[in-house]
Design a protein around this motif. Structure first.
Motif, PDB file in Angstrom:
ATOM      1  N   ARG A 277       2.802   1.645   7.647  1.00 54.88           N
ATOM      2  CA  ARG A 277       3.282   2.921   7.068  1.00 54.88           C
ATOM      3  C   ARG A 277       3.676   3.189   5.710  1.00 54.88           C
ATOM      4  NH1 ARG A 277       5.408   2.166  12.053  1.00 54.88           N
ATOM      5  NH2 ARG A 277       7.601   0.894  11.071  1.00 54.88           N
ATOM      6  N   TRP A 278       3.403   2.160   4.999  1.00 52.96           N
ATOM      7  CA  TRP A 278       3.845   2.298   3.875  1.00 52.96           C
ATOM      8  C   TRP A 278       2.811   2.425   2.560  1.00 52.96           C
ATOM      9  CZ3 TRP A 278       7.617   3.295   0.607  1.00 52.96           C
ATOM     10  CH2 TRP A 278       7.643   2.702  -1.070  1.00 52.96           C
ATOM     11  N   GLU A 279       1.724   2.282   3.686  1.00 51.04           N
ATOM     12  CA  GLU A 279      -0.098   2.084   2.657  1.00 51.04           C
ATOM     13  C   GLU A 279      -0.467   3.562   3.143  1.00 51.04           C
ATOM     14  OE1 GLU A 279      -1.226  -0.034   0.578  1.00 51.04           O
ATOM     15  OE2 GLU A 279      -0.079  -0.969   0.967  1.00 51.04           O
ATOM     16  N   TYR A 280       0.377   4.320   3.944  1.00 47.27           N
ATOM     17  CA  TYR A 280       0.494   5.558   4.269  1.00 47.27           C
ATOM     18  C   TYR A 280       0.973   6.539   2.888  1.00 47.27           C
ATOM     19  CZ  TYR A 280      -1.801   5.273   8.188  1.00 47.27           C
ATOM     20  OH  TYR A 280      -2.978   5.015   9.793  1.00 47.27           O
ATOM     21  N   ARG A 281       1.746   6.111   2.418  1.00 48.04           N
ATOM     22  CA  ARG A 281       2.719   6.763   1.450  1.00 48.04           C
ATOM     23  C   ARG A 281       1.820   6.319  -0.025  1.00 48.04           C
ATOM     24  NH1 ARG A 281       9.067   4.667   1.937  1.00 48.04           N
ATOM     25  NH2 ARG A 281       8.861   6.806   0.794  1.00 48.04           N
TER      26      ARG A 281
ATOM     27  N   GLN B 127      13.847   1.550  -3.308  1.00 46.14           N
ATOM     28  CA  GLN B 127      14.518   1.548  -2.293  1.00 46.14           C
ATOM     29  C   GLN B 127      16.057   1.170  -2.035  1.00 46.14           C
ATOM     30  OE1 GLN B 127      12.089   2.821   0.536  1.00 46.14           O
ATOM     31  NE2 GLN B 127      11.594   3.978  -1.215  1.00 46.14           N
TER      32      GLN B 127
ATOM     33  N   THR C 295       9.286  -2.669  -2.222  1.00 41.47           N
ATOM     34  CA  THR C 295       8.384  -0.939  -1.215  1.00 41.47           C
ATOM     35  C   THR C 295       9.493  -1.020   0.283  1.00 41.47           C
ATOM     36  OG1 THR C 295       7.427  -3.228   0.255  1.00 41.47           O
ATOM     37  CG2 THR C 295       5.946  -2.171  -1.396  1.00 41.47           C
TER      38      THR C 295
ATOM     39  N   ALA D  35      -0.905   8.318   0.122  1.00 37.88           N
ATOM     40  CA  ALA D  35      -0.225  10.189   0.048  1.00 37.88           C
ATOM     41  C   ALA D  35      -0.286  10.179  -1.902  1.00 37.88           C
ATOM     42  CB  ALA D  35       0.429  10.142   0.811  1.00 37.88           C
ATOM     43  N   CYS D  36       0.282   9.332  -2.370  1.00 37.04           N
ATOM     44  CA  CYS D  36       1.149   9.379  -3.710  1.00 37.04           C
ATOM     45  C   CYS D  36      -0.363   9.166  -4.930  1.00 37.04           C
ATOM     46  CB  CYS D  36       1.984   8.059  -4.129  1.00 37.04           C
ATOM     47  SG  CYS D  36       3.373   8.552  -3.791  1.00 37.04           S
TER      48      CYS D  36
ATOM     49  N   PRO E 290       7.775   6.882  -4.553  1.00 39.20           N
ATOM     50  CA  PRO E 290       8.818   7.130  -3.602  1.00 39.20           C
ATOM     51  C   PRO E 290       9.704   6.951  -4.743  1.00 39.20           C
ATOM     52  CG  PRO E 290       7.069   5.886  -2.236  1.00 39.20           C
ATOM     53  CD  PRO E 290       6.514   6.598  -3.897  1.00 39.20           C
TER      54      PRO E 290
ATOM     55  N   LYS F 190       5.688  -1.226  -6.775  1.00 34.38           N
ATOM     56  CA  LYS F 190       5.825  -0.358  -5.555  1.00 34.38           C
ATOM     57  C   LYS F 190       4.171   0.321  -4.873  1.00 34.38           C
ATOM     58  CE  LYS F 190       9.641   2.825  -5.619  1.00 34.38           C
ATOM     59  NZ  LYS F 190       9.554   3.034  -7.384  1.00 34.38           N
ATOM     60  N   LEU F 191       3.586   0.856  -5.732  1.00 36.42           N
ATOM     61  CA  LEU F 191       2.359   1.396  -5.295  1.00 36.42           C
ATOM     62  C   LEU F 191       1.358   0.577  -6.132  1.00 36.42           C
ATOM     63  CD1 LEU F 191       2.789   4.387  -6.597  1.00 36.42           C
ATOM     64  CD2 LEU F 191       3.155   3.682  -4.917  1.00 36.42           C
TER      65      LEU F 191
END
Length: 622
Positions: free
Chosen positions: A374-378, A588, A284, A381-382, A585, A424-425
């Motif tokens: 902020r990462w959890e918002y991404r 990283q 992440t 979205a995915c 994403p 990542k997710l």
């Protein structure tokens, strides 16, 4: 004394071996997988029939897959229980090599019992024998030596006694465990011998929890107290030690953020405030930014592979130090670290006690907490997808599964683009939900491993997540799941090619050559129409119930039906093609795959320029 054949004695011996840790006693060899041919049918095969009540038997379809199933069982069992695999003397034996390498690299116990050529050499050569002009004592089984933690060839019945004891010692050793091979010449298997009765007594092999050296512990405590931006990296050793609760107590007490390797993911549940997700090339943004600015990296049970370190480019601070808590001294000294040689649970407990009253600075905790949010918002979205969408992205498939599972579910994966998206997710809800084999990243692992996990965790939903490339490598054990009605759930994603390697090829100037499943185009590249291959029909032909999902709505319904099914079930979904992005994403952190130093094609020239830019960031830790 008891007169038995060597094979009978071995099966009886194995049925009476146990492990014990923290008062928990487990049978060490739970069952035996086997495919029979000349070399084991009249020896081990007859012995399993003779002692059917003592040693359960599972019929496999591919020798490599049998090892994968046994490895999945061992990992789910916390390495306190393992399974054995028996094969014939030729291709059956050499088919074990890949599975053995996977087991040893991941420090997971499996007992391999390949048949071997005659010890007495009544005919030379025999069927499937490898003739070696310079050595009469070499057989194909010697291929297993470099991928085994212990190897022996039993050329006399009485030689089994010390070899069997040594094999159990290695299987139960928390540092040295991995594949153990006892090569069994077919004549010796069937030979009778008067065995001492004590050989068949019950034995309990204690699994040690070594404590840290007091001096090393004091140095570790001082290093953590002096750090302003510490980061803990949890590896697979946290799971092997069952140290998840000790890690949680450490994080609760200190506020130090915890990132995880592929093997360590789930060491903290995703919603723990200190969990910042995966680290490294597939990690992440939150964890990797912390790694770049850390002044102390605390490795717990990690081997620091190149994916974790971004090929030596991730830990960028010039003043960063490393502290490695590892049960293996070999791994504890990596990265020029302060070593803390100890069992992970014991070491974390003592480190937490030594740090009593110490906490990370509030501003640091707020920084990584905001980044995590902020990462959890991404991630959201995915995962989001419209119900009527056809051909969802791979992360949208994961999002549909994420909505369904509970802490009971177990996800298994090993290769392709899925490990990156999952690392990542995925939101791991329990210590053993995330089962990604990335030490060897072996295509074909997922379905047989799911069978092994289901045998070790009956009643829990077990999901094998596979792409089309992985499925085509090894779908054979679907038949085993059908035969034994093991209710594994296979999620089969069809994207018409090797999506992961296709993306890598494009990034290094290879232009995706040879990575798609397509007819050749006019220019000779494989970019034409997809092949008319129906993998869902193939799974159905092997006996699985198959649910085809044409939209995201269908996918959600199919996943729910599969989870509730009491037999092996496949959910088939066609996702974006291999030459499109997965939707997750981008990486990283970097990963070193050398690019052609000279080339005429513009894609390779550009890729080399990018490579040269990244490689300058590599640092050797001295």
């Amino acid at each position: 004394m008891t007169r038995l054949t060597t094979a009978q004695a071995l099966v009886r011996f194995l049925s009476r071996q146990y492990t014990e840790r923290d008062g928990e006693r487990r049978r060490l060899i739970d069952a035996m997988w086997g495919i029979f041919g000349h070399g084991n049918v009249a020896g081990i095969g007859q012995a399993l029939l003779e002692y059917a009540d003592d040693m359960p038997y599972h019929q496999g379809r591919n020798e490599q897959a049998m090892v994968h199933a046994a490895v999945g069982f061992a990992r789910q069992s916390g390495r306190l229980a393992a399974q054995a695999v028996t094969t014939s003397i030729g291709p059956g034996a050499t088919n074990l090599v890949t599975g053995a390498a996977l087991a040893t690299i991941n420090h997971l116990p499996v007992l391999l019992l390949p048949g071997d050529t005659f010890a007495t050499r009544p005919a030379d050569p025999v069927l499937q024998q490898l003739e070696v002009p310079y050595a009469g004592d070499v057989s194909v089984n010697d291929c297993l030596r470099p991928v085994s933690r212990y190897f022996d060839r039993i050329t006399r019945p009485e030689a089994l006694i010390p070899a069997a004891l040594a094999a159990m010692r290695v299987l139960a050793d928390p540092v040295d465990t991995g594949a153990v091979t006892l090569a069994l010449p077919q004549d010796v298997q069937a030979e009778a011998y008067d065995w001492p009765d004590a050989f068949f007594d019950e034995r309990v092999w204690g699994v040690r929890r070594p404590a840290p050296d007091p001096r090393e512990l004091d140095e570790a405590v001082r290093a953590v107290r002096a750090a302003r931006r510490p980061l803990l990296v949890a590896g697979g050793g946290v799971h092997h030690s069952r140290a998840e609760e000790a890690l949680k107590e450490f994080a609760d007490a200190t506020g130090i953020p915890v990132a995880s390797t592929q093997a360590g993911k789930g060491s903290l549940c995703w919603d723990h405030p200190a969990d910042v997700g995966g680290i490294g090339h597939t990690g992440t943004a939150t964890a990797n930014e912390l790694a770049r600015t850390a002044d102390l990296v605390i490795g717990v049970g990690t081997r620091y592979t190149d994916f974790t370190t971004a090929s030596g480019t991730l830990f960028g601070s010039g003043r960063v130090r490393f502290l490695n808590l590892n049960i293996a001294a070999f791994d504890s000294h990596k990265m020029a670290a302060l070593p803390l040689v100890s069992d992970a649970r014991t070491g974390l407990e003592q480190l937490t006690a030594g740090l009593r009253g110490h906490r990370a600075e509030p501003s640091y905790v707020m920084e990584y907490s905001d980044d995590k949010e902020r990462w959890e918002y991404r991630v959201d979205a995915c995962f989001t997808a419209d119900d009527d969408l056809a051909h969802p992205t791979q992360p949208q498939v994961l999002g549909a599964l994420d909505e369904l599972v509970t802490e009971d579910d177990i996800l298994i994966n090993a290769a392709g683009s899925l490990p990156g998206d999952l690392h990542k997710l995925w939101r791991a809800r329990s210590r053993d939900q995330y089962h990604v084999e990335y030490g060897y990243s072996c295509m074909g692992y997922e379905i047989p491993a799911a069978i092994g996990v289901a045998l070790a965790a009956p009643g829990r939903p077990v999901w094998a997540l596979v792409g089309d490339g992985t499925y085509l490598m090894m779908p054979t054990e679907i038949v085993t799941a059908v035969q034994e009605n093991i209710p594994v759930k296979v999620v089969l994603l069809q994207n018409h090619g090797y999506a992961s390697i296709g993306g890598l090829s494009a990034s290094v100037g290879g232009e995706g050559f040879g990575t798609g499943y397509r007819f050749p185009a006019a220019d000779g590249t494989y970019t034409g129409a997809p092949l008319p291959v129906d993998l869902a029909a193939n799974a159905a032909s092997l006996g699985m119930t198959v649910l085809r999902a044409k939209t995201v709505r269908d996918l959600r319904e199919a996943l729910a039906a599969a989870r509730a099914a009491d037999g092996p079930t496949c959910v088939y979904v066609e996702t974006e093609t291999a030459d499109t992005v997965s939707g997750a994403p981008p990486a990283q952190a970097w990963w070193d795959v050398p690019v052609a130093e000279t080339a005429t094609r513009p894609s390779a020239v550009k890729a080399r320029e990018e490579y040269d830019r990244h490689v300058t960031a590599r640092r050797r830790r001295l």
